[in-house]
Motif scaffolding. Sequence first.
Motif, short mmCIF file in Angstrom:
data_model
loop_
_atom_site.label_atom_id
_atom_site.label_comp_id
_atom_site.label_asym_id
_atom_site.label_seq_id
_atom_site.Cartn_x
_atom_site.Cartn_y
_atom_site.Cartn_z
N PRO A 10 -80.06 97.96 7.62
CA PRO A 10 -79.97 96.52 7.30
C PRO A 10 -79.14 96.24 6.06
CG PRO A 10 -82.19 97.36 6.86
CD PRO A 10 -81.46 98.42 7.59
N GLU A 65 -75.91 93.84 5.90
CA GLU A 65 -75.84 92.79 4.88
C GLU A 65 -74.50 92.80 4.18
OE1 GLU A 65 -75.86 91.07 0.96
OE2 GLU A 65 -75.92 93.25 1.30
N PHE A 118 -81.54 90.34 5.73
CA PHE A 118 -81.34 91.78 5.93
C PHE A 118 -81.93 92.59 4.77
CE2 PHE A 118 -77.80 90.26 8.70
CZ PHE A 118 -78.29 90.79 9.88
N ALA A 147 -85.64 92.59 5.21
CA ALA A 147 -86.04 93.47 6.31
C ALA A 147 -86.12 94.92 5.83
CB ALA A 147 -85.05 93.35 7.47
N LEU A 189 -86.09 94.77 12.13
CA LEU A 189 -85.59 93.44 11.77
C LEU A 189 -86.59 92.33 12.07
CD1 LEU A 189 -81.84 93.46 12.89
CD2 LEU A 189 -82.77 93.72 10.59
#
Length: 467
Positions: free
Chosen positions: A93, A97, A141, A144, A173
């Motif tokens: 993630p 991002e 993100f 997460a 996610l």
Amino acid sequence: MNLDLARWQFGITTVYHFLFVPITIGLGFLVAGLQTAWVRTDKEKYLRGTKFFGRLFLINFAMGVVTGIVQEFQFGMNWSDYSRFVGDIFGAPLAIEGLLAFFLESVFLGLWIFGWDRLPKKLHLATIWMASLGTALSAYFILAANAFMQHPVGYIYNAETGRAELVDFFAVLTQNTAVSAFVHTMSFAFFTAGAFMAGISAWLLVKGKSVDVVKSTMRLGVITTIVAFIAIVVSGDYVAKIMVQQQPMKMAAAEALYETTDAAPFSLFTIGTLDGSRPVFQIDVPNVTSFMATGSFNGEVKGINNLQAEYVAKYGEGNYKPNIPIAYWTFRLMIGLGTLALLFAVYALYATRGNRRPTSMWFARGALALPVIPLLANSAGWIFTELGRQPWAVFGLMKTADGVSPNVTVPMLLTTLIGFTFLYGILAVVEVSLLAKAVKLGPPASSPITNPKNVGGSDTKELTFTY
């Protein structure tokens, strides 16, 4: 010693970085709202408000980028064993991002900055909305990735490599820990940005600068603060109930609740023993913690000592209690400071009703304090979230002590800790100086000139601004 210094360094850089994040996220949307009002109504006050708070937004965005880069590098530098263990999962993630969300916000923010008087009004307006959406996606993100640390899902443990490996990225996610944290964090971002806009506008209103502009922006900021506080309460209740299911020790520490209790009270004030094993004196509100934890005023909430015994049986010998005083007081500071900001926002709305304009210096001082109070509440909330998870880096999988880099020496850590702290101190002076200079100047003055092409201006004229 290595562990303590690494934790201090990461804690300082993280808390410092997060001072800019909620202002940037929330203020981007508020600036977009002001520009939308200008495009729809063609009223000059909204354009001047957009330019003014847009400048403050850009200052915070730049500082956030600089400090965020340093923070991410620490995972590989000071926490290499942690990165090796969960890099497949935690890095995914964060990579998205950087490659998607940050790229989105940076590109469209650049178009917004340089597109004034070059892009058609509505197209230029779309760029600030897209940049704001990018900041929200970046937050999702990152949250997460953090949610995996709080509640690991979507992985398998590979005994041959000694690593956790990703098998279900969608689960990482979309788990309820990530979703609830995002809603709660976004609510706090709008709360912080609203207070930031309201406080600065209220101070300028007392000073009598650009009254027509700042009265509108103060109303927008105050209403945003009040509505966001309601969203914080609702989302916070949901977050608390998830926390009790996944990390019951954190809730027990937040309440300094040492023994499993039905109809558990909410502690307003607690003094405990030095070893953190039992309370000595408490002031309580009956049944409130049970409702926060279970939705029932008579629900059972597990205590610190009971959970310690359970964790020893499940994970082996060790101390599984977080720092109880820090967890307890940061939880209350988060709630108390947030409520204080709300009360001033409500009073400001009342004090400026109709055509009233406050002139009291006490109101001006309160207005200057208003942007700072939610930042302190944010910091307290994140300190509680992260320290309340201790001793785990990834809950139930890896302890924090096992994640630190083995080859980073104490002199290395001490040098970088002092260096970062000194550098961030300089950046704080720069940030405050830039903001103070921009605020003292106030919203830009304007003068009409013709704009026959209608690019970036109103239907019949364009406004040129001086700072």
